[in-house]
Design a protein around this motif. Structure first.
Motif, PDB file in Angstrom:
ATOM      1  N   LYS A  88       0.833  -1.209   0.000  1.00 12.58           N
ATOM      2  CA  LYS A  88       0.000   0.000   0.000  1.00 12.58           C
ATOM      3  C   LYS A  88       0.866   1.258   0.000  1.00 12.58           C
ATOM      4  CE  LYS A  88      -4.129  -1.873   2.205  1.00 12.58           C
ATOM      5  NZ  LYS A  88      -5.053  -1.765   3.337  1.00 12.58           N
ATOM      6  N   ILE A  89       1.916   1.266   0.782  1.00  9.01           N
ATOM      7  CA  ILE A  89       2.821   2.414   0.843  1.00  9.01           C
ATOM      8  C   ILE A  89       3.464   2.643  -0.518  1.00  9.01           C
ATOM      9  CG2 ILE A  89       5.029   3.196   1.792  1.00  9.01           C
ATOM     10  CD1 ILE A  89       4.147   1.907   4.464  1.00  9.01           C
ATOM     11  N   GLN A  90       3.910   1.558  -1.142  1.00  9.45           N
ATOM     12  CA  GLN A  90       4.530   1.677  -2.466  1.00  9.45           C
ATOM     13  C   GLN A  90       3.534   2.215  -3.478  1.00  9.45           C
ATOM     14  OE1 GLN A  90       7.796   1.256  -3.066  1.00  9.45           O
ATOM     15  NE2 GLN A  90       7.350   2.101  -5.078  1.00  9.45           N
ATOM     16  N   ALA A  91       2.282   1.760  -3.413  1.00  7.93           N
ATOM     17  CA  ALA A  91       1.256   2.247  -4.332  1.00  7.93           C
ATOM     18  C   ALA A  91       1.018   3.745  -4.132  1.00  7.93           C
ATOM     19  CB  ALA A  91      -0.043   1.468  -4.135  1.00  7.93           C
ATOM     20  N   VAL A  92       0.962   4.191  -2.885  1.00  9.57           N
ATOM     21  CA  VAL A  92       0.765   5.621  -2.605  1.00  9.57           C
ATOM     22  C   VAL A  92       1.968   6.424  -3.091  1.00  9.57           C
ATOM     23  CG1 VAL A  92       0.591   7.318  -0.738  1.00  9.57           C
ATOM     24  CG2 VAL A  92      -0.833   5.269  -0.699  1.00  9.57           C
ATOM     25  N   GLN A  93       3.165   5.925  -2.864  1.00  9.72           N
ATOM     26  CA  GLN A  93       4.357   6.631  -3.318  1.00  9.72           C
ATOM     27  C   GLN A  93       4.388   6.727  -4.844  1.00  9.72           C
ATOM     28  OE1 GLN A  93       7.564   4.477  -1.467  1.00  9.72           O
ATOM     29  NE2 GLN A  93       7.563   5.800   0.344  1.00  9.72           N
ATOM     30  N   ASP A  94       4.026   5.650  -5.520  1.00  9.79           N
ATOM     31  CA  ASP A  94       3.969   5.678  -6.987  1.00  9.79           C
ATOM     32  C   ASP A  94       2.952   6.698  -7.476  1.00  9.79           C
ATOM     33  OD1 ASP A  94       5.875   3.705  -7.010  1.00  9.79           O
ATOM     34  OD2 ASP A  94       4.460   2.068  -7.429  1.00  9.79           O
ATOM     35  N   THR A  95       1.786   6.715  -6.838  1.00  7.23           N
ATOM     36  CA  THR A  95       0.740   7.679  -7.209  1.00  7.23           C
ATOM     37  C   THR A  95       1.231   9.103  -6.987  1.00  7.23           C
ATOM     38  OG1 THR A  95      -0.965   6.086  -6.596  1.00  7.23           O
ATOM     39  CG2 THR A  95      -1.641   8.373  -6.773  1.00  7.23           C
ATOM     40  N   CYS A  96       1.896   9.332  -5.864  1.00  6.79           N
ATOM     41  CA  CYS A  96       2.418  10.674  -5.564  1.00  6.79           C
ATOM     42  C   CYS A  96       3.464  11.096  -6.586  1.00  6.79           C
ATOM     43  CB  CYS A  96       3.001  10.727  -4.157  1.00  6.79           C
ATOM     44  SG  CYS A  96       1.768  10.665  -2.857  1.00  6.79           S
ATOM     45  N   GLU A  97       4.353  10.191  -6.960  1.00  4.86           N
ATOM     46  CA  GLU A  97       5.374  10.513  -7.957  1.00  4.86           C
ATOM     47  C   GLU A  97       4.737  10.853  -9.295  1.00  4.86           C
ATOM     48  OE1 GLU A  97       8.112   7.266  -8.138  1.00  4.86           O
ATOM     49  OE2 GLU A  97       8.875   7.619  -6.114  1.00  4.86           O
ATOM     50  N   GLN A  98       3.718  10.088  -9.703  1.00  5.66           N
ATOM     51  CA  GLN A  98       3.029  10.364 -10.962  1.00  5.66           C
ATOM     52  C   GLN A  98       2.350  11.733 -10.922  1.00  5.66           C
ATOM     53  OE1 GLN A  98       0.336   7.115 -11.465  1.00  5.66           O
ATOM     54  NE2 GLN A  98       1.912   5.701 -12.232  1.00  5.66           N
ATOM     55  N   LYS A  99       1.672  12.016  -9.817  1.00  9.13           N
ATOM     56  CA  LYS A  99       0.995  13.308  -9.687  1.00  9.13           C
ATOM     57  C   LYS A  99       2.000  14.449  -9.686  1.00  9.13           C
ATOM     58  CE  LYS A  99      -3.227  11.786  -7.408  1.00  9.13           C
ATOM     59  NZ  LYS A  99      -4.075  11.913  -6.223  1.00  9.13           N
ATOM     60  N   GLN A 100       3.140  14.247  -9.038  1.00  9.14           N
ATOM     61  CA  GLN A 100       4.155  15.286  -9.001  1.00  9.14           C
ATOM     62  C   GLN A 100       4.697  15.543 -10.399  1.00  9.14           C
ATOM     63  OE1 GLN A 100       7.318  14.560  -6.250  1.00  9.14           O
ATOM     64  NE2 GLN A 100       8.259  16.575  -6.580  1.00  9.14           N
ATOM     65  N   LYS A 101       4.953  14.506 -11.182  1.00  9.52           N
ATOM     66  CA  LYS A 101       5.437  14.681 -12.554  1.00  9.52           C
ATOM     67  C   LYS A 101       4.407  15.434 -13.391  1.00  9.52           C
ATOM     68  CE  LYS A 101       8.436  10.637 -12.707  1.00  9.52           C
ATOM     69  NZ  LYS A 101       8.636   9.290 -13.263  1.00  9.52           N
ATOM     70  N   ILE A 102       3.144  15.062 -13.240  1.00  6.36           N
ATOM     71  CA  ILE A 102       2.079  15.740 -13.979  1.00  6.36           C
ATOM     72  C   ILE A 102       2.019  17.209 -13.583  1.00  6.36           C
ATOM     73  CG2 ILE A 102      -0.432  15.886 -14.262  1.00  6.36           C
ATOM     74  CD1 ILE A 102      -0.479  12.810 -14.057  1.00  6.36           C
ATOM     75  N   MET A 103       2.105  17.489 -12.286  1.00 10.79           N
ATOM     76  CA  MET A 103       2.069  18.881 -11.823  1.00 10.79           C
ATOM     77  C   MET A 103       3.255  19.670 -12.357  1.00 10.79           C
ATOM     78  SD  MET A 103       0.696  18.548  -7.895  1.00 10.79           S
ATOM     79  CE  MET A 103       1.067  20.244  -7.538  1.00 10.79           C
ATOM     80  N   GLU A 104       4.436  19.040 -12.390  1.00 11.42           N
ATOM     81  CA  GLU A 104       5.619  19.728 -12.920  1.00 11.42           C
ATOM     82  C   GLU A 104       5.440  20.040 -14.402  1.00 11.42           C
ATOM     83  OE1 GLU A 104       8.858  17.152 -11.925  1.00 11.42           O
ATOM     84  OE2 GLU A 104       8.914  17.807  -9.830  1.00 11.42           O
ATOM     85  N   GLU A 105       4.889  19.092 -15.154  1.00 15.11           N
ATOM     86  CA  GLU A 105       4.650  19.325 -16.580  1.00 15.11           C
ATOM     87  C   GLU A 105       3.633  20.443 -16.783  1.00 15.11           C
ATOM     88  OE1 GLU A 105       3.463  15.609 -18.265  1.00 15.11           O
ATOM     89  OE2 GLU A 105       5.421  14.675 -17.953  1.00 15.11           O
ATOM     90  N   VAL A 106       2.545  20.398 -16.005  1.00  9.84           N
ATOM     91  CA  VAL A 106       1.528  21.454 -16.109  1.00  9.84           C
ATOM     92  C   VAL A 106       2.145  22.802 -15.752  1.00  9.84           C
ATOM     93  CG1 VAL A 106      -0.608  22.325 -15.059  1.00  9.84           C
ATOM     94  CG2 VAL A 106      -0.444  19.928 -15.740  1.00  9.84           C
ATOM     95  N   HIS A 107       2.972  22.811 -14.724  1.00  6.60           N
ATOM     96  CA  HIS A 107       3.624  24.058 -14.303  1.00  6.60           C
ATOM     97  C   HIS A 107       4.527  24.595 -15.411  1.00  6.60           C
ATOM     98  CE1 HIS A 107       5.349  27.019 -11.625  1.00  6.60           C
ATOM     99  NE2 HIS A 107       6.562  26.589 -11.928  1.00  6.60           N
TER     100      HIS A 107
END
Length: 131
Positions: A88-107
């Motif tokens: 579960k922790i790994q899944a949350v970390q993966d989701t957070c990394e994906q969201k962070q990459k998306i936010m960086e691209e949008v930024h």
């Protein structure tokens, strides 16, 4: 276990000894042999004490075995729990990394758009000499 399936082995033997001694004490009392009756009462107490010690030792042995099984079950459950939470922790970390990459691209896209818009505004605001 005894024939009834509930009473531990050897307990009926203690009971038979106590019943026999109680009968002997009763007979001794009726016959006026008070010392024999007193000895029989002391023997009944000794047999009762032996029975209690036997039950206590047997229960402690049972509890030790049960404790070992509970410890083993706890280790298994804990291992499963840790593995589940690690997933579960790994899944949350993966989701957070994906969201962070998306936010960086949008930024980056918004920043580039803003810089173009700002460049156009600045170009429109520059002083131009009148002809």
């Amino acid at each position: 276990r005894d024939s009834d399936g509930r009473t531990p082995q050897h307990i009926p033997e203690y009971r038979r000894k106590m019943d026999m001694l109680a009968k002997q004490a009763s007979v001794s009392l009726h016959q006026g042999r008070y010392m024999d009756a007193q000895v029989n009462d002391a023997e009944i107490e000794a047999v009762l004490q032996q029975e209690q010690e036997f039950r206590k030792a047997r229960e402690q042995t049972r509890q030790l075995g049960e404790r070992a099984l509970l410890d083993q079950a706890f280790k298994i459950e804990n291992k499963c729990f840790e593995a589940e939470w690690a997933a579960k922790i790994q899944a949350v970390q993966d989701t957070c990394e994906q969201k962070q990459k998306i936010m960086e691209e949008v930024h980056e896209v918004r920043r580039a758009d803003f810089e173009r818009e700002l460049g156009a505004r600045i170009a429109g605001m520059r002083f131009r000499a009148s002809p």
